[in-house]
Design an enzyme around this catalytic site. Structure first.
Site, PDB file in Angstrom:
ATOM      1  N   ASP A   1       0.844  -1.202   0.000  1.00  0.00           N
ATOM      2  CA  ASP A   1       0.000   0.000   0.000  1.00  0.00           C
ATOM      3  C   ASP A   1       0.879   1.251   0.000  1.00  0.00           C
ATOM      4  O   ASP A   1       2.093   1.156   0.147  1.00  0.00           O
ATOM      5  CB  ASP A   1      -0.976   0.008   1.188  1.00  0.00           C
ATOM      6  CG  ASP A   1      -0.280  -0.332   2.493  1.00  0.00           C
ATOM      7  OD1 ASP A   1       0.874   0.080   2.672  1.00  0.00           O
ATOM      8  OD2 ASP A   1      -0.900  -1.009   3.335  1.00  0.00           O
TER       9      ASP A   1
ATOM     10  N   ASP B   1      10.007   6.033  12.888  1.00  0.00           N
ATOM     11  CA  ASP B   1      10.757   5.093  13.728  1.00  0.00           C
ATOM     12  C   ASP B   1      12.166   4.776  13.196  1.00  0.00           C
ATOM     13  O   ASP B   1      13.164   5.117  13.815  1.00  0.00           O
ATOM     14  CB  ASP B   1       9.946   3.814  14.001  1.00  0.00           C
ATOM     15  CG  ASP B   1       9.265   3.225  12.772  1.00  0.00           C
ATOM     16  OD1 ASP B   1       9.528   3.706  11.654  1.00  0.00           O
ATOM     17  OD2 ASP B   1       8.483   2.270  12.926  1.00  0.00           O
TER      18      ASP B   1
ATOM     19  N   ASP C   1       1.479   5.233   1.456  1.00  0.00           N
ATOM     20  CA  ASP C   1       1.164   6.313   2.399  1.00  0.00           C
ATOM     21  C   ASP C   1       1.745   7.598   1.829  1.00  0.00           C
ATOM     22  O   ASP C   1       2.852   7.595   1.275  1.00  0.00           O
ATOM     23  CB  ASP C   1       1.824   6.044   3.760  1.00  0.00           C
ATOM     24  CG  ASP C   1       1.274   4.791   4.416  1.00  0.00           C
ATOM     25  OD1 ASP C   1       0.064   4.531   4.253  1.00  0.00           O
ATOM     26  OD2 ASP C   1       2.040   4.066   5.065  1.00  0.00           O
TER      27      ASP C   1
HETATM   28  P1  ATP Z   1       4.448  -2.409   6.588  1.00  0.00           P
HETATM   29  O1  ATP Z   1       5.033  -2.951   5.355  1.00  0.00           O
HETATM   30  O2  ATP Z   1       4.500  -3.364   7.710  1.00  0.00           O
HETATM   31  O3  ATP Z   1       3.108  -1.748   6.415  1.00  0.00           O
HETATM   32  P2  ATP Z   1       5.294   0.294   7.132  1.00  0.00           P
HETATM   33  O4  ATP Z   1       6.662   0.876   7.322  1.00  0.00           O
HETATM   34  O5  ATP Z   1       4.481   0.831   6.001  1.00  0.00           O
HETATM   35  O6  ATP Z   1       5.484  -1.272   7.012  1.00  0.00           O
HETATM   36  P3  ATP Z   1       3.175   1.101   8.872  1.00  0.00           P
HETATM   37  O7  ATP Z   1       2.800   0.513  10.186  1.00  0.00           O
HETATM   38  O8  ATP Z   1       2.222   0.981   7.739  1.00  0.00           O
HETATM   39  O9  ATP Z   1       4.565   0.437   8.495  1.00  0.00           O
HETATM   40  O10 ATP Z   1       3.548   2.612   9.139  1.00  0.00           O
HETATM   41  C1  ATP Z   1       3.788   3.557   8.091  1.00  0.00           C
HETATM   42  C2  ATP Z   1       4.920   4.486   8.483  1.00  0.00           C
HETATM   43  O11 ATP Z   1       4.569   5.217   9.679  1.00  0.00           O
HETATM   44  C3  ATP Z   1       6.236   3.771   8.849  1.00  0.00           C
HETATM   45  O12 ATP Z   1       6.998   3.502   7.706  1.00  0.00           O
HETATM   46  C4  ATP Z   1       6.884   4.748   9.784  1.00  0.00           C
HETATM   47  O13 ATP Z   1       7.529   5.787   9.067  1.00  0.00           O
HETATM   48  C5  ATP Z   1       5.712   5.376  10.526  1.00  0.00           C
HETATM   49  N1  ATP Z   1       5.426   4.674  11.811  1.00  0.00           N
HETATM   50  C6  ATP Z   1       4.551   3.673  12.022  1.00  0.00           C
HETATM   51  N2  ATP Z   1       4.535   3.290  13.311  1.00  0.00           N
HETATM   52  C7  ATP Z   1       5.412   4.079  13.944  1.00  0.00           C
HETATM   53  C8  ATP Z   1       5.849   4.218  15.309  1.00  0.00           C
HETATM   54  N3  ATP Z   1       5.371   3.420  16.256  1.00  0.00           N
HETATM   55  N4  ATP Z   1       6.763   5.175  15.589  1.00  0.00           N
HETATM   56  C9  ATP Z   1       7.241   5.991  14.612  1.00  0.00           C
HETATM   57  N5  ATP Z   1       6.887   5.922  13.334  1.00  0.00           N
HETATM   58  C10 ATP Z   1       5.995   4.994  12.990  1.00  0.00           C
HETATM   59 MG    MG Z   2       2.370   0.349   5.623  1.00  0.00          MG
END
Ligand code: ATP
Ligand code: MG
Length: 409
Positions: free
Chosen positions: A63, A137, A65
């Site tokens: 997906d 993060d 963002d």
């Molecule tokens: P995934 O492939 O698991 O979805 P993702 O990196 O896209 O990985 P998400 O949980 O969808 O993870 O979160 C989107 C973004 O938001 C992350 O890439 C990160 O930059 C930020 N993020 C999410 N959770 C946190 C957190 N607990 N603390 C800081 N930043 C966060």
């Molecule tokens: Mg994600």
């Protein structure tokens, strides 16, 4: 020299020296369209987070963002098919056919947490882009890409960390884990998912910070744990769970597997990973039914001496195992129902009378129970002739099914 200007200067030099290696073909049209429309309305907009990390690794992102300086209400006005969601953080979902693009406004890190009347923490403070980058993060999750001007913003060296396969927290790891302990699980999850090592400064803070996980609300913890096992890297995840004593904390049954059940669990996890690779769905109930199966099976067999019917012995075993697990780390009720059904149906694969076979075949949970039975059989725990009979029955048409039943008669 103004030291505060350094990240900005570093960014500019970096862009000149290292032109981006982002493969634009892996970006969805819908995501590009959202960025483009926001920019046409004079807002800044970037694709951020996991999508850019995954593209650098050559994985198609699941997906997209988008981060912008437009406020949620302003985003909402631009896109006809959009809605504002979220209580803690307001986000906008822009809907394009079946794809949902998540648009969030630049925010600051939560400095002072203010408790609102309903007990929710208020940390929805809008901020600058630099603040938004800093609150992320890991360096690998803090990459911002503008697909219109083909510009990658990489303030914390995330691209290098992706290439060197390093999961590294931004800032002081001890502080960042304390600020939000879910990051402990996220660090381990990304290392399992992306086959990356955790950077040593982040790594040394993991074990000493593990206790902080106890402060996380159960539902958030539960969702994060599900992601370990439902995203195509379940085998790696279980190894990491064991290494970091997370099994002991949440799923202690997995620490006491005998060789045969260990084989069953890993076969099931490989099967789940394969399904995800083929764009199929895995239900959380299925995963938990696999995890607790040894306990259920062993108690079931022990119970058979006490109970007149094997199914009663199984029911009692199910009840006791669930109740034990619920004292350690409760599983949501809707998943418990699915798990119990998968287990209860196991006994019915042993009966090949016509009526019973068709009744089982039309059960709404048949497919999951059947997959479960096949894995039991493959790992040497269920009669191979029976499972082969069922496989033929499932994979054929109605006429051939009748013949199979008649053969039994
Ligand atoms: P995934 O492939 O698991 O979805 P993702 O990196 O896209 O990985 P998400 O949980 O969808 O993870 O979160 C989107 C973004 O938001 C992350 O890439 C990160 O930059 C930020 N993020 C999410 N959770 C946190 C957190 N607990 N603390 C800081 N930043 C966060
Ligand atoms: Mg994600």
């Amino acid at each position: 020299m103004n030291l505060n200007a350094l990240p900005c200067l570093f960014r500019k030099i970096n862009q000149l020296v290292n032109p981006t290696r982002i493969n634009d073909h892996l970006i969805s049209e819908a995501a590009i369209n959202v960025v483009s429309q926001l920019q046409s309305n004079n807002y800044e907009a970037y694709i951020v987070g996991g999508a850019i990390r995954d593209i650098l690794l050559n994985y198609p992102p699941k997906d997209f963002d988008i981060a912008t300086n437009a406020k949620p209400e302003e985003v909402r006005k631009i896109f006809k098919h959009s809605r504002i969601i979220g209580r803690r953080f307001k986000l906008v979902h822009v809907i394009n056919k079946r794809e949902v693009i998540e648009v969030s406004t630049f925010r600051t890190a939560p400095l002072e947490k203010i408790h609102m009347k309903n007990g929710i923490l208020k940390d929805n403070e809008y901020g600058s882009m630099d603040e938004d980058i800093k609150r992320r993060d890991f360096t690998i999750n803090a990459l911002y890409y503008d697909p219109i001007n083909k510009k990658l913003i990489d303030t914390y060296g995330g691209e290098g960390d992706v290439r060197n396969r390093k999961v590294r927290l931004i800032g002081d790891p001890q502080k960042r884990f304390k600020e939000d302990p879910i990051r402990l699980l996220r660090a381990l999850r990304f290392s399992a998912k992306l086959d990356m090592k955790i950077h040593h400064e982040t790594l040394i803070q993991i074990k000493p910070s593990m206790k902080l996980l106890e402060t996380i609300p159960h539902s958030r913890l539960f969702d994060e744990i599900l992601k370990f096992f439902l995203s195509g890297h379940a085998r790696n995840s279980l190894q990491i769970f064991k290494e970091y004593n997370l099994t002991k904390k949440y799923l202690p049954s997995l620490d006491n597997l005998n060789a045969s059940f260990e084989k069953f669990v890993y076969m099931a996890l490989d099967n789940c990973d394969q399904r995800i690779a083929n764009n199929k769905h895995i239900s959380p109930g299925f995963i938990f039914s696999v995890f607790l199966w040894q306990d259920v099976f062993q108690l079931w067999k022990k119970n058979e001496i006490k109970y007149p019917h094997s199914s009663l012995a199984l029911n009692d075993a199910i009840e006791k195992v669930i109740s034990k697990q619920n004292k350690i780390f409760p599983i949501q009720k809707r998943f418990l129902i699915a798990m119990s059904e998968i287990w209860r149906l196991q006994i019915r694969f042993e009966n090949l009378s016509q009526k019973k076979v068709y009744r089982l075949f039309s059960h709404p949970r048949f497919r999951a129970a059947y997959d479960f039975m096949l894995i039991r059989s493959e790992s040497g725990q269920f009669n191979k002739n029976l499972s082969e009979w069922w496989r033929k029955f499932v994979e054929t048409d109605d006429v051939a099914r009748k013949k199979l039943i008649n053969k039994i008669k």
